[in-house]
Design an enzyme around this catalytic site. Structure first.
Site, PDB file in Angstrom:
ATOM      1  N   LYS A  62      10.195  -7.196 -47.100  1.00 40.23           N
ATOM      2  CA  LYS A  62      10.207  -6.719 -45.780  1.00 40.23           C
ATOM      3  C   LYS A  62       9.739  -7.717 -44.867  1.00 40.23           C
ATOM      4  O   LYS A  62      10.243  -7.774 -43.632  1.00 40.23           O
ATOM      5  CB  LYS A  62       8.778  -5.623 -45.675  1.00 40.23           C
ATOM      6  N   ASN A  63       8.852  -8.508 -45.138  1.00 40.50           N
ATOM      7  CA  ASN A  63       8.379  -9.755 -44.302  1.00 40.50           C
ATOM      8  C   ASN A  63       9.175 -10.896 -44.182  1.00 40.50           C
ATOM      9  O   ASN A  63       8.788 -11.786 -43.336  1.00 40.50           O
ATOM     10  CB  ASN A  63       7.169 -10.208 -44.856  1.00 40.50           C
ATOM     11  N   CYS A  89      -5.448  -3.930 -36.599  1.00 40.78           N
ATOM     12  CA  CYS A  89      -4.950  -2.641 -37.583  1.00 40.78           C
ATOM     13  C   CYS A  89      -6.351  -2.582 -38.114  1.00 40.78           C
ATOM     14  O   CYS A  89      -7.209  -3.324 -37.792  1.00 40.78           O
ATOM     15  CB  CYS A  89      -3.699  -3.150 -38.162  1.00 40.78           C
ATOM     16  N   ARG A 139      -6.285  -9.236 -35.672  1.00 38.36           N
ATOM     17  CA  ARG A 139      -5.062  -9.824 -35.546  1.00 38.36           C
ATOM     18  C   ARG A 139      -4.309 -10.399 -34.236  1.00 38.36           C
ATOM     19  O   ARG A 139      -3.509  -9.717 -33.700  1.00 38.36           O
ATOM     20  CB  ARG A 139      -3.948  -8.611 -35.979  1.00 38.36           C
ATOM     21  N   ASP A 198      -2.056 -10.662 -49.288  1.00 34.96           N
ATOM     22  CA  ASP A 198      -1.289  -9.312 -49.569  1.00 34.96           C
ATOM     23  C   ASP A 198      -1.454  -8.659 -51.088  1.00 34.96           C
ATOM     24  O   ASP A 198      -0.966  -7.711 -51.192  1.00 34.96           O
ATOM     25  CB  ASP A 198       0.034  -9.239 -49.139  1.00 34.96           C
ATOM     26  N   ARG A 243       5.513   1.968 -45.371  1.00 35.29           N
ATOM     27  CA  ARG A 243       6.053   1.060 -44.695  1.00 35.29           C
ATOM     28  C   ARG A 243       6.561  -0.033 -45.368  1.00 35.29           C
ATOM     29  O   ARG A 243       7.363  -1.070 -44.807  1.00 35.29           O
ATOM     30  CB  ARG A 243       4.588   0.703 -43.726  1.00 35.29           C
TER      31      ARG A 243
HETATM   32  C1  EPZ Z   1       1.720 -11.847 -41.875  1.00 32.42           C
HETATM   33  O1  EPZ Z   1       1.039 -11.279 -40.775  1.00 32.42           O
HETATM   34  C2  EPZ Z   1       2.222 -10.774 -42.712  1.00 32.42           C
HETATM   35  N1  EPZ Z   1       3.100  -9.947 -41.587  1.00 32.42           N
HETATM   36  C3  EPZ Z   1       1.096  -9.799 -43.269  1.00 32.42           C
HETATM   37  O2  EPZ Z   1       1.689  -8.973 -44.170  1.00 32.42           O
HETATM   38  C4  EPZ Z   1       0.197 -11.162 -44.178  1.00 32.42           C
HETATM   39  O3  EPZ Z   1      -0.835 -10.307 -44.588  1.00 32.42           O
HETATM   40  C5  EPZ Z   1      -0.172 -12.295 -43.455  1.00 32.42           C
HETATM   41  O4  EPZ Z   1       0.975 -12.903 -42.578  1.00 32.42           O
HETATM   42  C6  EPZ Z   1      -0.940 -13.253 -44.063  1.00 32.42           C
HETATM   43  O5  EPZ Z   1       0.084 -13.791 -45.105  1.00 32.42           O
HETATM   44  C7  EPZ Z   1       4.369 -10.174 -41.850  1.00 32.42           C
HETATM   45  O6  EPZ Z   1       4.943 -11.230 -42.069  1.00 32.42           O
HETATM   46  C8  EPZ Z   1       5.158  -9.142 -40.928  1.00 32.42           C
HETATM   47  P1  EPZ Z   1      -1.098 -14.461 -39.830  1.00 32.42           P
HETATM   48  P2  EPZ Z   1       0.351 -12.282 -39.597  1.00 32.42           P
HETATM   49  O7  EPZ Z   1      -0.730 -14.856 -38.309  1.00 32.42           O
HETATM   50  O8  EPZ Z   1       1.864 -13.357 -39.425  1.00 32.42           O
HETATM   51  C9  EPZ Z   1      -5.277 -15.465 -37.757  1.00 32.42           C
HETATM   52  C10 EPZ Z   1       1.903  -6.842 -44.900  1.00 32.42           C
HETATM   53  O9  EPZ Z   1       1.075  -6.349 -45.726  1.00 32.42           O
HETATM   54  N2  EPZ Z   1      -4.323 -15.375 -36.285  1.00 32.42           N
HETATM   55  O10 EPZ Z   1      -0.476 -15.439 -40.846  1.00 32.42           O
HETATM   56  O11 EPZ Z   1       0.129 -11.163 -38.552  1.00 32.42           O
HETATM   57  C11 EPZ Z   1      -5.028 -14.024 -38.023  1.00 32.42           C
HETATM   58  O12 EPZ Z   1      -6.250 -13.127 -37.578  1.00 32.42           O
HETATM   59  C12 EPZ Z   1       1.164  -7.736 -43.988  1.00 32.42           C
HETATM   60  O13 EPZ Z   1       2.853  -7.030 -45.206  1.00 32.42           O
HETATM   61  C13 EPZ Z   1      -5.087 -15.858 -35.046  1.00 32.42           C
HETATM   62  O14 EPZ Z   1      -6.210 -16.009 -35.219  1.00 32.42           O
HETATM   63  O15 EPZ Z   1      -0.892 -13.165 -40.160  1.00 32.42           O
HETATM   64  C14 EPZ Z   1      -5.361 -14.094 -39.561  1.00 32.42           C
HETATM   65  O16 EPZ Z   1      -6.672 -14.094 -39.713  1.00 32.42           O
HETATM   66  C15 EPZ Z   1      -0.211  -7.534 -43.703  1.00 32.42           C
HETATM   67  N3  EPZ Z   1      -4.395 -15.970 -33.932  1.00 32.42           N
HETATM   68  C16 EPZ Z   1      -4.759 -15.601 -39.784  1.00 32.42           C
HETATM   69  O17 EPZ Z   1      -4.633 -15.998 -38.584  1.00 32.42           O
HETATM   70  C17 EPZ Z   1      -3.135 -16.002 -33.954  1.00 32.42           C
HETATM   71  O18 EPZ Z   1      -2.385 -16.037 -32.935  1.00 32.42           O
HETATM   72  C18 EPZ Z   1      -3.570 -15.404 -40.555  1.00 32.42           C
HETATM   73  O19 EPZ Z   1      -2.720 -14.549 -39.707  1.00 32.42           O
HETATM   74  C19 EPZ Z   1      -2.167 -15.546 -35.408  1.00 32.42           C
HETATM   75  C20 EPZ Z   1      -3.005 -15.371 -36.372  1.00 32.42           C
END
Ligand code: EPZ
Length: 417
Positions: free
Chosen positions: A22-23, A116, A121, A304, A397
């Site tokens: 998916k990702n 969420c 996020r 995850d 999802r």
């Molecule tokens: C991706 O989310 C995945 N989703 C998530 O999978 C996964 O849990 C996550 O990466 C971590 O591996 C998709 O790829 C669609 P991040 P993403 O930006 O990109 C902080 C699932 O179950 N952050 O890597 O949104 C954030 O709050 C989902 O399939 C900021 O502070 O995660 C987090 O603490 C759930 N500012 C950390 O970085 C930003 O601008 C990592 O988040 C962006 C992120």
């Protein structure tokens, strides 16, 4: 709302085929916005989130087909640059259209994705990255408004590795004037898959999979055919389920290279794991050892997989400390596991202490997010008696025909409409 009913206590045995990730599919489909032509993606999983991003692209004017795991996207007809709140709120990953829209059209209006269950996020790094490439960003009435005459290559430094932030800015930089370097970039396999696809469309990207990704801007991208990589989190989920039920499962069509953190920890628990090409055989053992985990950006133990692994630790031989370092609220499943007789203590700094118990007790429980629902399915598989999981729309999802796959492994699991 559908529920899943599980009569637990049975060992899983047999073979399961892994679906496309998916990702990986979500950013690939968003990348087709960059192309004035038709891209074809194979091994795309039939999931609610994939349907959501298809609806979003069609709302922008793209023409899509999706049949038998093959999706085509013709981006030539895109005439709208606004991703509406109603579509974005259904799936946060819709933010991935922002970079491509600004890159190709110099303008985008994308609803701020809300938070969420697992955390706030924020997308601040996506926005500061776009500003570094010369975009003007305004946030008004819950929408991100991004404008740029022409994006210009620049160095972008991420405070912390962000998966969709890296993907968004990689896609924005491919059509920028000059060269960009993403520093402290995320290294997930899904990013490598996206970079390879963009290069097949004519981009010039190097370093994907490392913390430094260089993107040389080009004038335009052309159509490409891309195969989506296997879903490493679905693979990990079945591996943990096999270990927890002390079963014997052959997982096919996966990529063991993407599961180092999970394989390492499962072996440390005593689980037998045999790797052979794109197959992993998981043989559970009676005596499951408690191990500690800390979730980290790839190639560390994936956040995850934290919920699923917590369920396994609930029936391990002593005490396991689980540190969730990525998201601020990703222990919601612990409260449901406690209702099933688990012994879990939560501490402030996202630390959970899990004391193994001989077995879990079946109970009615509620899913809260995609991976938490997987942890409750595994708990239902090992608890004696009938477990009823509500709000399984979270599951749909991210897991393709999950109950069919588990039933084929001998689980007694039915979906109740
Ligand atoms: C991706 O989310 C995945 N989703 C998530 O999978 C996964 O849990 C996550 O990466 C971590 O591996 C998709 O790829 C669609 P991040 P993403 O930006 O990109 C902080 C699932 O179950 N952050 O890597 O949104 C954030 O709050 C989902 O399939 C900021 O502070 O995660 C987090 O603490 C759930 N500012 C950390 O970085 C930003 O601008 C990592 O988040 C962006 C992120």
């Amino acid at each position: 709302m559908d529920k899943i009913q599980i009569n637990g206590g049975r060992k899983l045995a047999g073979e399961v085929d892994i679906s496309g990730a998916k990702n990986a599919a979500l950013p690939l489909i968003a990348a087709s916005i960059l192309v004035d032509g038709t891209c074809e993606f194979s091994n795309v999983p039939h999931l609610v989130d994939i349907h959501s991003i298809r609806l979003l692209l069609e709302d922008l004017g793209a023409r899509c087909t999706f049949d038998n795991h093959v999706m085509t996207v013709d981006g030539s007809g895109i005439h709208k640059i606004e991703a509406e709140y109603d579509l974005v709120r259904k799936m946060r990953a819709s933010i991935l259209v922002l970079g491509p829209l600004v890159a190709r059209f110099g303008h985008a209006r994308v609803s701020l994705p809300g938070g969420c269950a697992i955390g706030a996020r924020p997308v601040n790094m996506h926005l500061t990255g776009l500003e570094a490439l010369g975009a003007n960003i305004n946030i008004t009435h819950g929408y991100i408004e991004a404008r740029a005459q022409k994006l210009v290559g620049n160095d972008i430094y991420f405070d912390i590795p962000t998966v969709t932030g890296t993907e968004n800015l990689m896609m924005a930089a491919v059509l920028a004037k000059g060269t960009s370097v993403l520093k402290n970039a995320a290294r997930e396999p899904e990013i490598v898959c996206l970079a390879e696809a963009l290069n097949r469309m004519g981009a010039k990207i190097s370093g994907a999979g490392t913390a430094f990704i260089t993107i040389e801007g080009v004038d335009r991208l052309g159509p490409a055919r891309v195969k989506v990589i296997p879903d490493r989190i679905e693979t990990g989920t079945f591996m943990v389920a096999a270990a927890a039920t002390r079963g014997d499962v052959l997982i096919k069509g996966c990529n063991p290279e993407h599961l180092g953190g999970v394989i390492n920890k499962l072996r440390a628990c005593g689980t037998k794991i045999d790797i052979n090409g794109d197959q992993i055989r998981v043989t559970g053992v009676e005596h499951i050892k408690s191990v500690d985990i800390k979730t980290l950006p790839y190639p560390g133990f994936p956040t995850d997989m934290q919920a699923q692994f917590m369920t396994l630790m609930c029936i391990a031989d002593s005490t396991s400390v689980i540190h969730e370092s990525i998201f601020e609220n990703r222990f919601i499943h612990a409260n449901e596991l406690l209702r099933m007789g688990a012994d879990i203590t939560l501490f402030k700094a996202n630390i959970a202490m899990v004391k193994g118990v001989p077995e879990l007790q079946a109970a009615p429980v509620m899913a809260s997010d995609l991976r938490a629902s997987a942890s409750l399915v595994i708990a239902g598989l090992i608890a004696k008696g009938t477990t009823l999981i509500s709000r399984v729309y979270h599951m749909d999802r991210g897991y393709e025909t999950i109950e069919k796959k588990f039933c084929a492994l001998g689980a007694d699991m039915v979906r109740i409409k």
